[in-house]
Scaffold this active site. Structure first.
Site: not given
Ligand code: NAD
Length: 450
Positions: A6, A226, A260, A355
């Site tokens: 979406i 990460e 991030c 965050e």
């Molecule tokens: P998220 O942790 O909610 O989801 C990330 C991925 O994990 C998605 O594909 C999701 O479907 C999957 N997922 C969710 N629960 C899971 C589980 N229990 N087991 C396995 N997979 C699972 O994060 P988001 O909202 O997609 O992204 C934002 C976050 O990512 C922020 O905290 C940001 O800081 C972080 N981030 C970090 C970096 C870095 O380089 N350190 C870079 C980009 C984003």
């Protein structure tokens, strides 16, 4: 079952992909395991040659990728184009650097001659977020493949179409089933983590990272995590105040704060807080809010209503606890959070500790540099940090900060070849750089007596 992507700007449908039922995930992994030995047996330079056309193939479709990034998660189109360029703009160099990092190494201590090989683990799961829908999958999938692993990618449910297109381009260069994609939400991520994979490379939130580490521990699977952060910016008395304030605005509002290494806390000494605030408010007022597809837009919508609600709740709670709105926090609508500047933020507030991932600049006035350093380090996170000041002075302060990447008078990104690395709860393992590339490999040492 379908997963519908979406557009957060207007709620329109961008596209849909087929969800991989959780009970089919082990079958996907077993196909990857069958495909891996032949791919892993190729030489590093053969794998590099196979992957080299990727850069041109993506660049040929750069406009399509940029547009899709904006449609799926709202990022302003200029930033989306920047993401495409940053993802593949230096691919040749990146591939050469991986070949160099993973080539066998010789050691000779006079009595023993050893060769250290950097071998594939086998099957690697890559699980990625939505905030850089092209770059995040690429950062994990490319080194994992170059190391000779077969890869199963589980992209974010918020940006499956960009990921699907990226995978299709890569698949056109690879033997069948060396790279596969599993679509879905957390259930599919969990199923992948529980399946017969050897290495789990994850980029996403700290909370999910903890779940993955716990789930991976029973099989002692390797993990590279990460995670999120709460990055500080320290402004020193000898800083170029205007440049520091412009940086604070740019790095708090970029991608609607959904980065991030966004600036989430700003520490400014009393002596310069007035000119700093003047410039910060001026820069905030210049941000054009709107549809990411419009060329002039500087701030698009949040990725979804959940993220919007999280940011607004944190801001409202901070205000209830004494924070002062210096700019914005009016006119929020649909999935938009308007650029907001808060002052009088304290470390007892959730907004200084958890965050935010939204377009909010939180300014904290400090007595001196020691207080700024103490507060900057008062966090469980430690991905990036930035210091503005006279370069030598700021570099000394940088060494006192407990973060993985520290920018002096600039953002955190290091020179080509530097690792992308978090400290404390912002990461476990890391990638990029010689040592980062090697984390996608199992080292094996073969030794001969001399
Ligand atoms: P998220 O942790 O909610 O989801 C990330 C991925 O994990 C998605 O594909 C999701 O479907 C999957 N997922 C969710 N629960 C899971 C589980 N229990 N087991 C396995 N997979 C699972 O994060 P988001 O909202 O997609 O992204 C934002 C976050 O990512 C922020 O905290 C940001 O800081 C972080 N981030 C970090 C970096 C870095 O380089 N350190 C870079 C980009 C984003």
């Amino acid at each position: 079952m379908k997963l519908t992507s979406i557009n957060p700007y207007d709620g329109s449908v961008v596209g849909e992909v087929t969800v991989t039922p959780g009970d089919q995930v082990p079958g996907v992994v077993s196909k990857a395991r069958s495909a891996q030995p032949a791919w892993g047996a190729m030489s590093l330079s053969e794998r590099r040659d196979a992957l080299r056309p990727l850069g041109q193939l993506i660049e040929d479709r750069a406009d399509e990728f940029a547009r899709l990034i904006t449609l799926e998660m709202g990022k302003p189109i200029k930033e989306a184009r920047g993401e495409v360029t940053a993802t593949v703009g230096r691919l040749d160099h990146e591939l050469d650097a991986i070949v160099e990092a993973l080539s066998p190494e010789q050691l000779d201590d006079g009595t023993t001659r050893s060769t250290i090989y950097h071998d594939p683990f086998g099957v690697c799961a890559c699980i990625t977020p939505w905030n850089f829908p092209l770059m995040m999958p690429h950062w994990l999938v490319l080194p994992a493949l170059m190391a000779g692993n077969a890869v199963v990618l589980k992209p974010s449910e918020e940006s499956p179409i960009v990921a699907q297109r990226y995978v299709e381009v890569l698949q056109s260069l690879l033997p069948p089933e060396v790279l596969q994609v599993v679509h879905g939400k957390d259930d599919q991520g969990k199923a992948l983590v529980a399946s017969d994979v050897d290495l789990i490379c994850f980029t996403g939130s700290r909370e999910t990272g903890k779940h993955i580490m716990a789930a991976a521990s029973s099989g002692l699977k390797r993990v590279i995590l990460e995670l999120g952060s709460k990055d500080p910016l320290i402004v020193l008395e000898d800083a170029d105040v205007k440049a520091a304030a412009r940086f604070a605005a740019g790095n708090s509002f970029r991608n609607a704060g959904q980065v991030c290494v966004s600036t989430e806390r700003v520490y400014v000494p009393e002596s310069i807080v007035e000119p700093f605030m003047d410039e910060l408010l001026k820069a905030s007022a210049e941000v054009t809010v709107g549809n990411g597809l419009d060329e002039g837009t500087g701030l698009g919508p949040m990725v979804n209503a959940r993220q919007r609600d999280h940011v607004l709740k944190q801001v409202d709670e901070a205000i209830a606890d004494g924070a002062v709105v210096a700019y914005g926090h009016t006119g929020h609508h649909d999935n938009f959070v308007m650029p907001t500047v808060l002052t009088a933020v304290t470390h007892s507030m959730d907004i200084a500790r958890t965050e935010t991932f939204g377009p909010v600049a939180c300014v904290i006035t400090v007595k001196d540099e020691d207080e700024a350093v103490r507060l900057a380090n008062d966090s469980d996170f430690g991905l990036g940090a930035v210091v503005y000041g006279e370069p030598d002075h700021a570099s000394r302060v940088a060494r006192r900060l407990n973060a993985g990447m520290i920018g002096v008078n600039k953002s955190v990104g290091g020179a080509c070849g530097a690792p992308w690395v978090g400290a404390r709860q912002s990461g476990y393992g890391y990638h990029a750089s010689r040592d980062g590339h090697r984390q996608f490999c199992q080292p094996r040492v073969v030794s001969l007596a001399k």
